[in-house]
Motif scaffolding. Structure first.
Motif, PDB file in Angstrom:
ATOM      1  N   CYS A 322       0.824  -1.205   0.000  1.00  0.00           N
ATOM      2  CA  CYS A 322       0.000   0.000   0.000  1.00  0.00           C
ATOM      3  C   CYS A 322       0.863   1.262   0.000  1.00  0.00           C
ATOM      4  O   CYS A 322       0.597   2.212  -0.733  1.00  0.00           O
ATOM      5  N   GLU A 347      -7.109  -5.756  -2.690  1.00  0.00           N
ATOM      6  CA  GLU A 347      -7.674  -4.781  -1.752  1.00  0.00           C
ATOM      7  C   GLU A 347      -6.555  -4.001  -1.063  1.00  0.00           C
ATOM      8  O   GLU A 347      -6.639  -2.772  -0.893  1.00  0.00           O
ATOM      9  N   HIS A 348      -5.486  -4.706  -0.704  1.00  0.00           N
ATOM     10  CA  HIS A 348      -4.336  -4.049  -0.052  1.00  0.00           C
ATOM     11  C   HIS A 348      -3.567  -3.189  -1.063  1.00  0.00           C
ATOM     12  O   HIS A 348      -3.168  -2.064  -0.757  1.00  0.00           O
ATOM     13  N   CYS A 351      -5.124   0.328  -2.210  1.00  0.00           N
ATOM     14  CA  CYS A 351      -5.643   0.937  -0.979  1.00  0.00           C
ATOM     15  C   CYS A 351      -6.013   2.408  -1.215  1.00  0.00           C
ATOM     16  O   CYS A 351      -5.620   3.010  -2.208  1.00  0.00           O
ATOM     17  N   ARG A 352      -6.782   2.958  -0.296  1.00  0.00           N
ATOM     18  CA  ARG A 352      -7.211   4.346  -0.425  1.00  0.00           C
ATOM     19  C   ARG A 352      -5.986   5.258  -0.503  1.00  0.00           C
ATOM     20  O   ARG A 352      -5.005   5.038   0.202  1.00  0.00           O
ATOM     21  N   SER A 377     -12.685  -2.740  -4.200  1.00  0.00           N
ATOM     22  CA  SER A 377     -11.264  -2.406  -4.065  1.00  0.00           C
ATOM     23  C   SER A 377     -10.863  -1.270  -4.997  1.00  0.00           C
ATOM     24  O   SER A 377      -9.973  -0.470  -4.675  1.00  0.00           O
TER      25      SER A 377
END
Length: 395
Positions: A322, A347-348, A351-352, A377
């Protein structure tokens, strides 16, 4: 067999000699993959309009000095994969229109004491060298000022006289297969301001002290560097990155079919002078034997903010940390196809605040199985226009 378009295809016909009766009507003559051993003065005397002559993969060991004398319109000559033990400047003396010359895969050890190419003013691409090719002399390339492509098969090249390639003012794409870093360094020194794209193959960067010889590359004006089938180690990668970062005009780096011995635990902290020009990185089929032990590449984070296009395919990537994704601030294009990304790791990786400028993302041929989770994601990628998630494991 000749057709109405003046093309004669006599390849793979078991010929021991160039057939007689060839006329001025022929523009393309394909004699490849035969058993021709000698080219005689009279063989091509009448083929004055020949544009393409393909003689590759025969057993040619001798060519009469004036065999090509009538071929003033010839544009492509392929003599590759024969048994020529030497090259004669006389062969090429009247080939004023020649643009493409292929001489690789013969048995000559050098190019002679002068330049075989001095008459070839229109030459655009030159492919030479073989497993016995060991020496380049000063003057060997006299007469050539501009090449689109120069390809040297120099796996056993051990002697290079400084200045030998300096007479060539511009080379758009230079490919060299070479093992000796010392010789490669001497060649690079002569090409600092002439080569646009430098591609090196089958070289082993295993000893840091040897890699330091390539410090001369920091003065190179090359815009693209490619490493193919090269060997890299944890000890030498930081040295190489440091050199590439200092190249003033470098835009693109390619690493294809290479091997990395190590786990990303760089022994030297990378002291990067953040390149202001490098924006494109391609890694394809990088073999990392202990890929599952690879570290999080934290040392590289500072180098990533200006990259706009990154391709890492078929390299067993199972996670993009991330923190690394967050540093890819300018990234517009990302291709991670044919890797090992699963639902949790995507998803990792996405990341945002990661990949904030991303417009194109290719995740095809990975191990994604949950379409809804994939959508979640990637939902924060506001600039995303193109997404490829084909050939995954969605129900």
């Amino acid at each position: 067999s000749c057709d109405a378009t003046q093309l004669c295809n006599c390849s793979s016909m078991g010929l021991d000699f160039i057939p007689s009766g060839l006329t001025s009507k022929i523009t393309t003559l394909n004699l490849a993959h035969n058993r021709i051993k000698h080219i005689l003065s009279q063989d091509l005397q009448q083929t004055v309009n020949l544009r393409v002559l393909l003689l590759q993969s025969n057993e040619i060991s001798s060519i009469d000095e004036d065999s090509f004398r009538s071929l003033g319109k010839l544009e492509l000559l392929d003599l590759s994969n024969n048994s020529l033990a030497h090259l004669s400047p006389a062969w090429f003396g009247h080939l004023f229109s020649l643009q493409h010359l292929r001489l690789q895969g013969n048995s000559y050890r050098d190019l002679g004491k002068s330049s075989p190419f001095s008459s070839l003013r229109n030459l655009s691409s030159l492919h030479l060298g073989n497993r016995w090719f060991s020496r380049i002399r000063q003057g060997n390339f006299e007469g050539i000022e501009l090449l689109d492509k120069l390809w040297i098969e120099g796996g056993n090249l051990s002697q290079y006289e400084p200045g030998s390639l300096k007479s060539i003012k511009k080379i758009n794409h230079m490919i060299i297969r070479i093992r000796s870093i010392k010789v490669f360094s001497a060649i690079v020194r002569d090409l600092l301001h002439s080569v646009i794209w430098l591609e090196v193959r089958e070289i082993a960067f295993s000893i840091p002290a040897e890699v330091q010889l390539l410090g001369v590359m920091t003065s190179s004006f090359a815009k693209k560097i490619s490493f193919k089938k090269a060997l890299l180690t944890d000890a030498t990668v930081p040295e190489i990155i440091s050199i590439l970062e200092d190249m003033p005009k470098l835009v693109e780096v390619e690493i294809i079919d290479c091997r990395l011995l190590g786990t990303g635990r760089w022994k030297i902290q990378i002291q990067a002078n953040q390149s202001q020009t490098l924006t494109v990185l391609t890694v394809e089929k990088l073999s990392i034997e202990q890929f599952y032990l690879f570290t999080n590449l934290k040392d590289l984070e500072g180098l990533l903010s200006l990259l706009t296009k990154v391709t890492v395919i078929n390299t067993k990537v199972f996670l993009v940390p991330c923190s690394l994704s967050k540093h890819l601030l300018s990234l517009e294009y990302l291709d991670l196809s044919a890797n090992l990304l699963g639902d949790q790791s995507l998803e990792h990786s996405a990341c945002r605040d990661g990949w904030p400028s991303l417009q194109t993302l290719n995740l095809s041929q990975n191990s994604l199985s949950d379409l809804e989770m994939t959508g979640k994601s990637l939902s924060h990628l506001r600039k995303l226009i193109l997404l490829d998630i084909s050939q995954n494991n969605f129900g």
